[in-house]
Design a protein around this motif. Sequence first.
Motif, mmCIF file in Angstrom:
data_model
loop_
_atom_site.group_PDB
_atom_site.id
_atom_site.type_symbol
_atom_site.label_atom_id
_atom_site.label_comp_id
_atom_site.label_asym_id
_atom_site.label_seq_id
_atom_site.Cartn_x
_atom_site.Cartn_y
_atom_site.Cartn_z
ATOM 1 N N PRO A 168 6.471 4.971 -45.565
ATOM 2 C CA PRO A 168 6.040 6.042 -44.658
ATOM 3 C C PRO A 168 7.166 7.017 -44.322
ATOM 4 C CG PRO A 168 5.224 3.921 -43.903
ATOM 5 C CD PRO A 168 6.179 3.636 -45.027
ATOM 6 N N ASP A 169 6.854 8.311 -44.438
ATOM 7 C CA ASP A 169 7.761 9.403 -44.071
ATOM 8 C C ASP A 169 8.986 9.531 -44.975
ATOM 9 O OD1 ASP A 169 6.088 10.032 -41.884
ATOM 10 O OD2 ASP A 169 7.083 8.523 -40.643
ATOM 11 N N ALA A 170 9.060 8.765 -46.045
ATOM 12 C CA ALA A 170 10.163 8.939 -47.001
ATOM 13 C C ALA A 170 9.913 10.181 -47.846
ATOM 14 C CB ALA A 170 10.295 7.713 -47.897
ATOM 15 N N ALA A 171 10.974 10.684 -48.465
ATOM 16 C CA ALA A 171 10.860 11.913 -49.246
ATOM 17 C C ALA A 171 9.936 11.752 -50.437
ATOM 18 C CB ALA A 171 12.250 12.354 -49.720
ATOM 19 N N SER A 172 9.864 10.559 -50.980
ATOM 20 C CA SER A 172 8.963 10.294 -52.103
ATOM 21 C C SER A 172 8.749 8.798 -52.201
ATOM 22 C CB SER A 172 9.550 10.821 -53.418
ATOM 23 O OG SER A 172 10.541 9.947 -53.932
ATOM 24 N N ASP A 173 7.859 8.398 -53.098
ATOM 25 C CA ASP A 173 7.700 6.975 -53.376
ATOM 26 C C ASP A 173 8.971 6.448 -54.043
ATOM 27 O OD1 ASP A 173 5.118 7.166 -52.425
ATOM 28 O OD2 ASP A 173 4.233 7.426 -54.414
ATOM 29 N N LEU A 174 9.195 5.160 -53.908
ATOM 30 C CA LEU A 174 10.341 4.496 -54.531
ATOM 31 C C LEU A 174 9.859 3.748 -55.767
ATOM 32 C CD1 LEU A 174 13.213 3.274 -54.692
ATOM 33 C CD2 LEU A 174 12.470 1.584 -52.983
ATOM 34 N N THR A 175 10.391 4.115 -56.926
ATOM 35 C CA THR A 175 10.035 3.454 -58.181
ATOM 36 C C THR A 175 11.145 2.481 -58.578
ATOM 37 O OG1 THR A 175 8.775 5.369 -58.956
ATOM 38 C CG2 THR A 175 9.464 3.788 -60.619
ATOM 39 N N VAL A 176 10.761 1.241 -58.872
ATOM 40 C CA VAL A 176 11.717 0.213 -59.288
ATOM 41 C C VAL A 176 11.306 -0.296 -60.666
ATOM 42 C CG1 VAL A 176 12.704 -2.043 -58.766
ATOM 43 C CG2 VAL A 176 12.150 -0.467 -56.900
ATOM 44 N N THR A 177 12.260 -0.320 -61.596
ATOM 45 C CA THR A 177 11.980 -0.750 -62.967
ATOM 46 C C THR A 177 12.998 -1.789 -63.409
ATOM 47 O OG1 THR A 177 11.064 1.426 -63.525
ATOM 48 C CG2 THR A 177 11.683 -0.003 -65.357
ATOM 49 N N ALA A 178 12.499 -2.904 -63.919
ATOM 50 C CA ALA A 178 13.360 -3.930 -64.516
ATOM 51 C C ALA A 178 13.230 -3.820 -66.028
ATOM 52 C CB ALA A 178 12.935 -5.316 -64.046
ATOM 53 N N ASN A 179 14.327 -3.481 -66.706
ATOM 54 C CA ASN A 179 14.340 -3.314 -68.156
ATOM 55 C C ASN A 179 14.869 -4.584 -68.803
ATOM 56 O OD1 ASN A 179 15.148 -2.577 -70.879
ATOM 57 N ND2 ASN A 179 14.872 -0.450 -70.258
ATOM 58 N N LEU A 180 13.983 -5.348 -69.442
ATOM 59 C CA LEU A 180 14.374 -6.634 -70.018
ATOM 60 C C LEU A 180 15.297 -6.468 -71.217
ATOM 61 C CD1 LEU A 180 11.741 -7.267 -68.347
ATOM 62 C CD2 LEU A 180 11.367 -9.159 -69.929
#
Length: 445
Positions: free
Chosen positions: A291-303
Motif C-alpha cells: 500500500p502507498d508504495a511507488a510501484s509493486d515489488l517484483t521478486v525473481t529467483a533465477n535458478l
Amino acid sequence: MQRAITGLELIQGETARLIPVASEKALEGRATSILLATLAVVENFAAAILRTVGQRVGSRASIQCFTEVVLSQDGDQKDRPDGLIVVTVGKRTWSALIESKIGNAVIDAEQIQRYLALARQHKIDAVITISNQFAALPTHHPIKVPKTATRTVKLFHWSWTSLLTQAVYQIDVEQDIDPEQRYILQEFCRYFSHASSGVKTFDAMNKEWREVCLTVKNGGKLLKASNEVKNTVGAWNQEQRDIALLLTRELKAPVSVKLRKSHRDDPEQRLKDDCADLVKTNCLSSIFVIPDAASDLTVTANLGLRTITCMMELQAPADKKSTKARVNWLLRQLQRSSDGTIQVVAKWPGRMHDTATSLEVLRVDLNALQCENQRLAPSRFQVVLVRDLAGKFSGAKTFLDGMNLAITDFYRAAGEHLKPWTPTAPKMPVKDDNVEEFKPSEVNT
C-alpha cells in the motif's frame, strides 16, 4: 446431552476458553481454544479474520465459538472437529467447522472430506482448516478434494502465521480498540509468537529443491508434470505468502501477493501455469502489492544464475525533457541510499534497447544511462537489486534466508524512498495588468 445452538444440535461442545485447561501436550486444542475465544471477544480482529472467508460482521453480529465439538453422525464415524464458529446477524446464521494442526502436522485430505460430509449433513456452511501450511488466499487450500465435496460446503484454510500477523497488525495500526481487547490481542500474540506454541513460519523449501537447482545448473531439462517441479512451485507459493506476512509485520501495512484473476479463482490453474513458467525460464517470480508504495515489488529467483532480483519500476517524469533531468529526479529520491549494489535500468521509447548502470556510477555521471540516440529521454526507470547467493542458493533453508534478507535490504535502501511521478495540475495563464479584463456583459447582443 444435546445442546441447541442457533439451529445446530450439538451432542458435545465446550465454549472456547481464552485460558484453556487442556494438557500441555494438547497443543492443537490449546491453540484452537485461544484463537476461537479471541475471535468471540475482540470485534475488530474477528471482523478482519472472518472477512477473509467472505463474512462481514459488524457490531450487531453475535459470534459463538466452541471446542471439542461432537455432532450426530451417520454410520460408525466418530469424527470430532476441533472447533465450531457460529455467526448470527439478525435472522441470518453462518457456521463453520474448524480443524487445526500444529507444529509439523499437516492437513489430512481423507479427514477433511469426512468433515465436509458432516457439514453437509448438518447444513453447516464451511469447513476451515488451520495449520503451519501456507496458502496465497484462504480459498487456495493446501489439499485437493473432489469438486463435488465443496458444492454446498465451502472449504477454507488459514495459516497460524497469517492469524498472528493480523493480530499484530490490529495492535500496531488499528486505533479504535478498547484497552481490554488490546490486552487480549497482546497476550494472543505473546502466546503464538513463542516457540512452544507450535506456530512456525515457512522456513525451508521442499526436499527436492537442491536436486532441481542442480539440474538447472548442469543444463538439464525440468519436466513441468514432475513431482519435483510441482513440489518446488508449491513451496515457492508458500514462501510468497510468508514474505507478504513478513512485510506486513515490518511495514505495518497489509502487503499481499498479486495474482491475476484466473489464478485467484483457480489454484490448480495457477500451479499448472507456474510449473510451465519455471520449466520455460528457470525462474520463480512473484509480485507483491505494498500500500502507498511507488510501484509493486517484483521478486525473481533465477535458478540458472543462482540470484535473487528485487525490482520496482517507475514512470519517468514526462514534464522533464532531457535524460539528465529525468535521472536527477530519480537520484533525488535515492540520495539516502548507501547500498552500493543498487542498479538502475532505463527503458526507452520505440525499439531502443534498455540501458543499465549502478546507482554509484549514475551519481557521478548523469549521462551514464543515455542510449545511442542522444535526442531520446528514458520513458521508465527500474530500480533493481541483484543478490548472488552462490552455493547458498541450493540450500533449502539458506535460500529462504538469503531471499528474505535481499527483499528487506532492497526495500530499506530503495523501495521506501521511491515516489511515483504525477503530472502537475494545469495552471491559469498569468494575468497581465495592462490588458483590460474581458467582461461578458460588455458583449453586444
